[in-house]
Scaffold this motif. Structure first.
Motif, PDB file in Angstrom:
ATOM      1  N   ALA A   1      -8.106   0.721 -14.552  1.00 14.67           N
ATOM      2  CA  ALA A   1      -7.577  -0.624 -13.591  1.00 14.67           C
ATOM      3  C   ALA A   1      -8.392  -1.935 -14.073  1.00 14.67           C
ATOM      4  CB  ALA A   1      -8.271  -0.348 -12.199  1.00 14.67           C
TER       5      ALA A   1
ATOM      6  N   ALA B   1      -6.218  -1.810  -5.690  1.00 16.29           N
ATOM      7  CA  ALA B   1      -4.957  -2.294  -5.365  1.00 16.29           C
ATOM      8  C   ALA B   1      -5.010  -4.039  -5.581  1.00 16.29           C
ATOM      9  CB  ALA B   1      -4.959  -2.084  -3.826  1.00 16.29           C
TER      10      ALA B   1
ATOM     11  N   ARG C   1      -1.271   2.423  -6.811  1.00 11.98           N
ATOM     12  CA  ARG C   1      -1.451   1.395  -5.743  1.00 11.98           C
ATOM     13  C   ARG C   1      -0.883   1.940  -4.507  1.00 11.98           C
ATOM     14  NH1 ARG C   1      -2.280  -3.786  -7.989  1.00 11.98           N
ATOM     15  NH2 ARG C   1      -1.903  -3.796 -10.093  1.00 11.98           N
TER      16      ARG C   1
ATOM     17  N   THR D   1      -2.920   2.415  -0.468  1.00 12.22           N
ATOM     18  CA  THR D   1      -2.437   1.689   0.354  1.00 12.22           C
ATOM     19  C   THR D   1      -1.582   2.355   1.512  1.00 12.22           C
ATOM     20  OG1 THR D   1      -1.063   0.330  -0.655  1.00 12.22           O
ATOM     21  CG2 THR D   1      -3.207  -0.233  -0.792  1.00 12.22           C
TER      22      THR D   1
ATOM     23  N   THR E   1       2.161   1.595 -10.081  1.00 16.18           N
ATOM     24  CA  THR E   1       2.818   1.416  -8.598  1.00 16.18           C
ATOM     25  C   THR E   1       2.281   2.525  -7.852  1.00 16.18           C
ATOM     26  OG1 THR E   1       4.385   0.087  -9.546  1.00 16.18           O
ATOM     27  CG2 THR E   1       4.747   1.055  -7.312  1.00 16.18           C
TER      28      THR E   1
ATOM     29  N   ALA F   1      -5.098  -4.298  -0.299  1.00 19.58           N
ATOM     30  CA  ALA F   1      -4.243  -4.899  -1.237  1.00 19.58           C
ATOM     31  C   ALA F   1      -4.066  -6.533  -1.059  1.00 19.58           C
ATOM     32  CB  ALA F   1      -2.700  -4.491  -1.277  1.00 19.58           C
TER      33      ALA F   1
END
Length: 372
Positions: A29, A255, A266, A270, A263, A346
């Motif tokens: 990340a 996030a 993430r 969340t 995608t 996020a």
């Protein structure tokens, strides 16, 4: 009443931080944009270069410097080099072959040690001396003493991860500047110095962040940075109360739009229905906490063969994940996450640092009020 700010500590003052928040280095990340955003907001951003060669690492350091003039951390892996075992590796590939076939692929003929440990990486060491990042941190162990001494002489602040007192004592004896106390709750690779894998039962005491921080604060003179299970300001305030001088947070930043997480990663974090986390060895060859996935299921299967050394196992792990992703299956990805992952938010990185700082101040103020 106005919230009481966290008191500056030795390590935050030394690095010019206005908030005791460190973004953890995460190979899945971390980006120059994420590190710069956190540093610009008053925390300490981090780059993970343990999966890079010196040329690539130099480039991301320079990219981050174009985005911030503030200090940031650069993290490397200092593990013992892998011990190749052709028979063991062949058995692992045979075990994975039916899963590869499910996605129209075949496993490689053999596995490679895809990452060079910093303990052997002369080019990375020389690059650090030339680029002189503000902070260099070590995970899985320590490099040779001569390198530690030279990096310190170059003005670089050094961190190293510890999961117990013995590792912390080795870090202190080596002259490292701060200990990153990695609790059992933490996402990503467990930073134990010695990991014998399937060769022998683990002797890991599995210390949680709170117990580990208190034990290290009591028994070492170095600044302690807490990491593991910290997702909000209440968590930051708690570890500061235990004696930590800063909190390092990884899952909390995955996030953020500046991160390199894909995608699926993430959205899972969340979604409000985050799956359980587990320590998974089958992806890389070392235990790493992530969202329980298909690799974890393969690891739990009775009768599965011994898992090869880190990072040899990672060669198969990455190839199988790529084959599955080509068929829109993300269940073999390294979605590292700590036990408090359901608390992920996020938010842009700078906003998240601001929110965390405000929450920390409010938590400290509430604790003071409650004690009156």
């Amino acid at each position: 009443m106005s919230a009481t700010p966290p008191r500056p500590s030795r390590i935050t003052q030394r690095l010019g931080m206005s908030t005791p928040i460190i973004q953890a280095p995460m190979a899945v990340a971390s980006t120059p944009a994420l590190a710069a955003a956190v540093s610009n907001a008053g925390g300490l951003g981090s780059l993970a270069v343990g999966n890079m060669d010196a040329t690539a690492a130099r480039e991301v350091i320079r990219q981050a410097r174009r985005l911030t003039g503030r200090p940031f951390n650069v993290n490397v892996f200092a593990h013992a080099p892998a011990r190749a075992d052709a028979a063991r590796e062949a058995a692992w590939l045979d075990y994975l072959a039916p899963t590869f076939a499910r996605y129209g692929a075949t496993p490689p003929a053999a596995l490679r040690e895809i990452y060079l440990s910093f303990v052997e990486d002369e080019a990375m060491y020389e690059m650090f001396l030339e680029e002189r990042p503000a902070v260099v941190s070590f995970h899985f162990g320590l490099p040779r003493q001569a390198w530690i001494d030279a990096l310190k002489a170059a003005g670089i602040v050094l961190f190293a991860s510890a999961t117990n007192e013995a590792e912390a004592s080795a870090i202190e004896a080596a002259g490292i500047d701060a200990i990153v106390a990695q609790g059992w709750e933490a996402g990503g690779h467990r930073g134990r110095f010695n990991d014998e894998g399937d060769r022998q039962p683990s002797e890991d005491e599995q210390l949680g962040t709170f117990a580990l921080v208190r034990r290290l604060v009591a028994r070492t003179s170095l600044p302690v940075i807490a990491t593991g299970g910290i997702m909000d300001g209440a968590g930051v305030a708690a570890v500061l109360a235990l004696g930590a001088q800063a909190a390092q947070m990884g899952t909390a930043f995955i996030a953020c739009p500046e991160s390199a997480a894909d995608t699926a990663y993430r959205e899972t974090l969340t979604s409000g229905q985050t799956p359980r986390t587990a320590l998974i060895r089958a992806i890389s060859g070392r235990p790493a906490r992530g969202l329980a996935n298909r690799f974890w299921a393969l690891e739990q299967a009775p009768g599965r063969p011994a898992i090869p050394d880190y990072p040899i196992t990672y060669d198969a792990g990455k190839l199988l994940n790529a084959a599955a992703k080509a068929h829109k299956e993300s269940g073999y990805a390294a979605q590292w996450a700590g036990q408090a992952a359901p608390l992920a938010r996020a938010l842009p990185a700078a906003t998240l640092v601001e929110v965390l700082t405000r929450e920390t101040r409010d938590a400290i103020a509430s604790a003071i009020d409650a004690g009156r």
